[in-house]
Design a protein around this motif. Structure first.
Motif, PDB file in Angstrom:
ATOM      1  N   PHE A   1     -22.217  19.973  42.422  1.00 58.20           N
ATOM      2  CA  PHE A   1     -20.805  20.139  42.065  1.00 58.20           C
ATOM      3  C   PHE A   1     -20.594  19.960  40.566  1.00 58.20           C
ATOM      4  O   PHE A   1     -19.961  20.805  39.907  1.00 58.20           O
ATOM      5  CB  PHE A   1     -19.966  19.128  42.850  1.00 58.20           C
ATOM      6  N   ALA A   2     -21.121  18.864  40.005  1.00 60.74           N
ATOM      7  CA  ALA A   2     -20.890  18.573  38.591  1.00 60.74           C
ATOM      8  C   ALA A   2     -21.502  19.639  37.685  1.00 60.74           C
ATOM      9  O   ALA A   2     -20.826  20.179  36.799  1.00 60.74           O
ATOM     10  CB  ALA A   2     -21.452  17.200  38.240  1.00 60.74           C
ATOM     11  N   LEU A   3     -22.772  19.947  37.918  1.00 53.64           N
ATOM     12  CA  LEU A   3     -23.421  20.950  37.066  1.00 53.64           C
ATOM     13  C   LEU A   3     -22.829  22.331  37.299  1.00 53.64           C
ATOM     14  O   LEU A   3     -22.675  23.119  36.350  1.00 53.64           O
ATOM     15  CB  LEU A   3     -24.925  20.961  37.346  1.00 53.64           C
TER      16      LEU A   3
ATOM     17  N   VAL B   1     -14.129  16.162  37.088  1.00 53.49           N
ATOM     18  CA  VAL B   1     -15.365  16.237  37.874  1.00 53.49           C
ATOM     19  C   VAL B   1     -15.976  14.840  38.036  1.00 53.49           C
ATOM     20  O   VAL B   1     -16.464  14.492  39.114  1.00 53.49           O
ATOM     21  CB  VAL B   1     -16.361  17.208  37.201  1.00 53.49           C
ATOM     22  N   ALA B   2     -15.939  14.057  36.964  1.00 54.80           N
ATOM     23  CA  ALA B   2     -16.484  12.696  37.047  1.00 54.80           C
ATOM     24  C   ALA B   2     -15.726  11.873  38.081  1.00 54.80           C
ATOM     25  O   ALA B   2     -16.327  11.152  38.886  1.00 54.80           O
ATOM     26  CB  ALA B   2     -16.422  12.014  35.679  1.00 54.80           C
ATOM     27  N   LEU B   3     -14.410  11.987  38.088  1.00 58.42           N
ATOM     28  CA  LEU B   3     -13.602  11.231  39.043  1.00 58.42           C
ATOM     29  C   LEU B   3     -13.904  11.656  40.478  1.00 58.42           C
ATOM     30  O   LEU B   3     -14.092  10.810  41.367  1.00 58.42           O
ATOM     31  CB  LEU B   3     -12.110  11.437  38.732  1.00 58.42           C
ATOM     32  N   ILE B   4     -13.984  12.953  40.713  1.00 54.16           N
ATOM     33  CA  ILE B   4     -14.288  13.446  42.058  1.00 54.16           C
ATOM     34  C   ILE B   4     -15.686  13.004  42.490  1.00 54.16           C
ATOM     35  O   ILE B   4     -15.904  12.607  43.641  1.00 54.16           O
ATOM     36  CB  ILE B   4     -14.165  14.989  42.100  1.00 54.16           C
ATOM     37  N   ALA B   5     -16.639  13.060  41.561  1.00 54.39           N
ATOM     38  CA  ALA B   5     -18.010  12.653  41.893  1.00 54.39           C
ATOM     39  C   ALA B   5     -18.078  11.167  42.233  1.00 54.39           C
ATOM     40  O   ALA B   5     -18.794  10.760  43.162  1.00 54.39           O
ATOM     41  CB  ALA B   5     -18.949  12.968  40.720  1.00 54.39           C
ATOM     42  N   VAL B   6     -17.339  10.338  41.504  1.00 56.50           N
ATOM     43  CA  VAL B   6     -17.325   8.903  41.792  1.00 56.50           C
ATOM     44  C   VAL B   6     -16.716   8.645  43.169  1.00 56.50           C
ATOM     45  O   VAL B   6     -17.233   7.850  43.964  1.00 56.50           O
ATOM     46  CB  VAL B   6     -16.549   8.131  40.700  1.00 56.50           C
ATOM     47  N   LEU B   7     -15.602   9.312  43.465  1.00 56.03           N
ATOM     48  CA  LEU B   7     -14.970   9.140  44.774  1.00 56.03           C
ATOM     49  C   LEU B   7     -15.900   9.598  45.896  1.00 56.03           C
ATOM     50  O   LEU B   7     -15.971   8.974  46.966  1.00 56.03           O
ATOM     51  CB  LEU B   7     -13.658   9.925  44.825  1.00 56.03           C
ATOM     52  N   ASN B   8     -16.629  10.676  45.659  1.00 51.79           N
ATOM     53  CA  ASN B   8     -17.593  11.148  46.663  1.00 51.79           C
ATOM     54  C   ASN B   8     -18.735  10.140  46.833  1.00 51.79           C
ATOM     55  O   ASN B   8     -19.194   9.885  47.957  1.00 51.79           O
ATOM     56  CB  ASN B   8     -18.153  12.509  46.245  1.00 51.79           C
ATOM     57  N   ALA B   9     -19.172   9.559  45.716  1.00 46.77           N
ATOM     58  CA  ALA B   9     -20.261   8.575  45.783  1.00 46.77           C
ATOM     59  C   ALA B   9     -19.863   7.348  46.589  1.00 46.77           C
ATOM     60  O   ALA B   9     -20.700   6.730  47.260  1.00 46.77           O
ATOM     61  CB  ALA B   9     -20.665   8.153  44.365  1.00 46.77           C
ATOM     62  N   MET B  10     -18.587   7.012  46.575  1.00 48.87           N
ATOM     63  CA  MET B  10     -18.112   5.844  47.307  1.00 48.87           C
ATOM     64  C   MET B  10     -18.289   6.011  48.813  1.00 48.87           C
ATOM     65  O   MET B  10     -18.336   5.023  49.555  1.00 48.87           O
ATOM     66  CB  MET B  10     -16.641   5.570  46.979  1.00 48.87           C
ATOM     67  N   ARG B  11     -18.429   7.248  49.272  1.00 48.58           N
ATOM     68  CA  ARG B  11     -18.645   7.478  50.715  1.00 48.58           C
ATOM     69  C   ARG B  11     -19.987   6.911  51.168  1.00 48.58           C
ATOM     70  O   ARG B  11     -20.163   6.608  52.349  1.00 48.58           O
ATOM     71  CB  ARG B  11     -18.609   8.977  51.037  1.00 48.58           C
ATOM     72  N   ALA B  12     -20.934   6.786  50.230  1.00 48.10           N
ATOM     73  CA  ALA B  12     -22.249   6.274  50.603  1.00 48.10           C
ATOM     74  C   ALA B  12     -22.180   4.835  51.078  1.00 48.10           C
ATOM     75  O   ALA B  12     -23.052   4.375  51.814  1.00 48.10           O
ATOM     76  CB  ALA B  12     -23.209   6.374  49.401  1.00 48.10           C
ATOM     77  N   MET B  13     -21.141   4.110  50.664  1.00 46.58           N
ATOM     78  CA  MET B  13     -21.011   2.717  51.091  1.00 46.58           C
ATOM     79  C   MET B  13     -20.515   2.590  52.521  1.00 46.58           C
ATOM     80  O   MET B  13     -20.700   1.566  53.158  1.00 46.58           O
ATOM     81  CB  MET B  13     -20.021   1.983  50.177  1.00 46.58           C
TER      82      MET B  13
END
Length: 786
Positions: free
Chosen positions: A740-742, A769-781
């Motif tokens: 997504f980011a790239l 994009v950074a904000l969306i990527a961080v929010l998506n990363a939070m799903r891993a928890m």
């Protein structure tokens, strides 16, 4: 392939294969493997010294076999770890620079920043270098991020002056919001009403200073220190350039969008930090120490071994210990991931981190807090980010070269086309170049990728699975072969004497007595079952000598008699005739003065969860499941057939297990990994040889927590499947963020080069994009029970 290097800090004894007695008191224990050139060897004179010696031997083994993965270590006498808190660290790019420069300091073997917890862990060659190295790091941090404070005393994050800085950070946030609000209001006025060119410029300029002045100032400071390619430089030069070509509204709007995006990004990262901290919020705050009739509330660190503590209903058990009075239900979910409470009573062990539900418990402390299970778990999870996944390392290196490449491309885009294309204006192509600059910051990747892995590790811990690093979590995605130990892994490891068959006019009680004396120094489950069946006190002073024969059995001198107790290999090696028995249980043969005296059959049960685990492993793509055991062929074949294992190898000595794992290792694919699953106490050489070592039943076992790369805190083999699923989901989230980011950045770069994309899209490509990527990363928890 990830080179395997195992942490063997503690091992309670060598593997006892089938009927063999376990640990020697007065004799040297040794396990050799010529292919891997390592050994465990220690002379012991007491049971306590034996354990300590083997811990040291395990450390030596680890150092001998470790190699080039990102957790390589040296002997503890040559280096030690030091942690520093980087308070106020909020820029992932800056964190990467601090980590890289800290690693290059003389005397530093390794440096790793945990961006989530804001911790810098350094491995220092010699303690006398510490002061100089910390001062060098402070200078690096001050140059890269002047607002970040380095705190070297992190026993707690409130520091020596006794307070935290959460209130100060909230105050700074309010001040920043107020400043941004004033700047946005002035910007709105300039856009909404018509003014003369001079007044309009002043309004836009004032709003720009209020909104983005600190960004430009930081960029200038960093440039003066040689730190050019960071987000402050990119946003500063882009918006100043927009001002230069009279694009005032867009320059201010882009800076406002950037600052608001950064603000929300910080909120998301801080929330993820808090979420991960809450996942591991198992540290007890206090202990009620009982002194006569008085009860004093103290810190768990101040409680000594042997103290009596009182645990009231609703409180956390603060330290590991044994219940001496009371009965209750305890919630173990924080450690094991299991939601069903467990009943405990007098004589039962309880661990720090358990929550007492309803009864009053008096507990005798058996370990200091620093050695408690909960302390070890916290240390493992908090330090997991220092062992970075290959994807994390790739992104760090990629970001280092990506931003300079884009800046150079932007410069070429600004000046080359106007010189070679007829009618092209500099202002138009400079604007396109500015779009390039804005979108080039790699923060979306630098922040979200480590956050995803850390979240995956935190989610796994909530499921009762401890993963010691992002490298192991990522490696779980590529597992081809899973190799199991049998006893205590696929079976319950709870042995019971089911048959006693004496010879030569001995009674059953006499045969059991001789076997019990032979097993009296062993802590293996088989020995424990014989001692339990005997049920009497052993007078160890009657034992004149004690020797373990690795992979065979035990020889003792009891008064004037020589007793051998062990497996079929032992009696055959001694050339003693015996009765060949076919049994599904484990057979311990007893020989007295070189005369066969009979046998004892000990039975073990297969775990209810084992068959389910083997089937589930096949469903997640594991190509081969294998069992290695020192037990006899009949028992091994029966267990393997019942569970549906692909291959079974029985009657193996410790070095033969390693050899078999090496053969299996050659059968995996080029990128495939091999897992060995054991109980964390036995089979240390095999755990060392496998790509990923998994210890089962980690609760209460120091050796299990220390020895493997992944620790299953319950006795359920199916948790291995859960670990693989969590790893796959984490990797999926990581790949989503990368693509997504790239993808967005590349599209905006191309559109910007053709004059289609504006700075608005460019800022979205950076901050959005950074904000969306961080929010998506939070799903891993948020890993549910798997």
């Amino acid at each position: 392939m990830i080179t395997k290097a195992k942490n063997l800090k503690q091992s309670k004894g060598n593997a006892r294969i089938s009927k063999t007695a376990m640990a020697s008191i007065n004799n040297t224990r040794k396990i050799n493997n010529s292919n891997k050139k390592y050994a465990l060897k220690k002379q012991c004179t007491s049971e306590a010294k034996k354990t300590a010696g083997l811990i040291a031997a395990g450390k030596d083994t680890t150092n001998a076999i470790k190699s080039n993965d990102n957790i390589s270590e040296r002997n503890s006498s040559d280096f030690y770890k030091k942690k520093l808190i980087l308070e106020g660290l909020c820029c992932a790019n800056c964190a990467a620079k601090i980590e890289r420069e800290s690693r290059s300091i003389s005397g530093v073997k390794e440096a790793s920043i945990n961006f989530i917890s804001k911790e810098l862990t350094i491995e220092i060659m010699r303690k006398e270098n510490e002061k100089r190295i910390v001062e060098d790091i402070e200078r690096i941090v001050n140059r890269v991020e002047p607002d970040v404070k380095v705190i070297s005393d992190i026993k707690n994050k409130k520091h020596s002056h006794g307070h935290s800085h959460e209130g100060e950070e909230e105050e700074l946030d309010k001040n920043e919001l107020f400043r941004l609000g004033i700047g946005a209001a002035i910007f709105g006025i300039a856009c909404a009403f018509s003014f003369s060119a001079t007044v309009e410029f002043i309004l836009y300029f004032v709003s720009y200073i209020l909104i983005g002045g600190e960004v430009v100032l930081r960029a200038l400071k960093n440039i003066s220190k040689g730190q050019v390619f960071d987000e402050n430089f990119l946003m500063g030069i882009a918006t100043v350039g927009a001002f230069a070509i009279r694009q005032y509204p867009e320059a201010v709007a882009v800076m406002l969008f950037y600052q608001v995006g950064e603000f929300f990004q910080d909120i998301a990262v801080n929330r993820s930090r808090k979420s991960i901290s809450e996942l591991m919020n198992i540290r007890p705050d206090f202990a009620n120490v009982k002194n006569g009739i008085l009860i004093k509330k103290v810190s768990p660190e101040d409680v000594n071994i042997g103290d009596i503590i009182v645990v009231k209903p609703g409180e956390k058990v603060p330290l590991d210990g044994k219940i001496i009075d009371g009965k209750s239900m305890v919630d173990t979910s924080a450690l094991t991931g299991e939601s069903v409470p467990r009943e405990v009573r007098n004589g039962d062990n309880v661990l720090a981190g358990f929550i007492n539900k309803n009864g009053l418990l008096n507990v005798k402390v058996t370990k200091e807090f620093s050695e408690s299970t909960v302390a070890k778990i916290l240390d493992l999870v908090q330090n997991a980010s220092s062992k970075k996944a290959p994807t994390e390392n790739f992104i760090t290196k990629f970001a280092r070269y990506y931003t300079p490449f884009v800046v150079i491309s932007a410069a070429a885009l600004a000046f080359i086309p106007p010189l070679v294309i007829s009618g092209a204006s500099f202002s138009e192509w400079i604007y396109r170049a500015l779009v390039f600059l804005v979108v080039s910051c790699p923060c979306a990747l630098v922040i979200s990728i480590p956050l995803s892995f850390f979240g995956g590790i935190g989610g796994a811990s909530r499921n009762g699975i401890l993963v010691k690093g992002g490298n192991y979590l990522e490696a779980l995605n590529d597992v081809d072969i899973v190799v199991f130990d049998k006893t205590g892994t696929l079976t319950k490891g709870v042995f019971k004497v089911t048959e006693i068959k004496p010879k030569n006019n001995l009674t059953k009680d006499q045969l059991l007595q001789y076997a019990a004396f032979a097993e009296s120094y062993s802590n293996h489950p088989i020995a424990a079952s014989i001692l339990k069946a005997y049920g009497k006190e052993i007078n160890k002073s009657e034992i004149k000598s004690y020797e373990e024969i690795p992979g065979q059995g035990i020889k003792v001198r009891l008064k004037d008699k020589e007793i051998l107790a062990g497996n079929i290999k032992m009696v055959e090696k001694q050339n003693i005739s015996y009765d060949k028995i076919q049994s599904l249980g484990t057979i311990v043969y007893v020989v007295i003065d070189r005369q066969y005296a009979g046998y004892i059959i000990i039975s073990d049960e297969v775990k209810e969860d084992s068959a389910k685990a083997i089937k589930a492993l096949k469903l997640v793509g594991i190509k081969k499941t294998v069992m290695l055991t020192g037990d006899n062929k009949v028992v091994a074949a029966k267990v393997g057939e019942d569970l549906g294992l692909d291959e079974i190898y029985s009657e193996l000595l410790p070095d033969q297990k390693v050899e078999r794992v090496e053969i299996l290792d050659k059968q995996k694919s080029a990128k495939g990994k091999l897992i060995f699953v054991g109980d964390g106490i036995n089979d240390a050489p095999v755990l060392a040889r496998a790509d990923i070592g998994i210890a089962m039943g980690g609760v209460g076992s120091d050796a299990a927590i220390e020895a493997a790369d992944v620790v299953i805190m319950t006795d359920e083999p199916s948790k291995i499947v859960s670990a693989i699923k969590i790893a796959k989901r984490t990797k999926s989230i990581v790949m989503q963020n990368i693509v997504f980011a790239l993808g967005v950045k590349i599209v905006i770069l191309i559109l910007g080069a053709f004059g289609i994309a504006t700075m608005w899209e460019a800022v979205f490509g950076d901050v959005g994009v950074a904000l969306i990527a961080v929010l998506n990363a939070m799903r891993a928890m948020k890993m549910e029970k798997m």
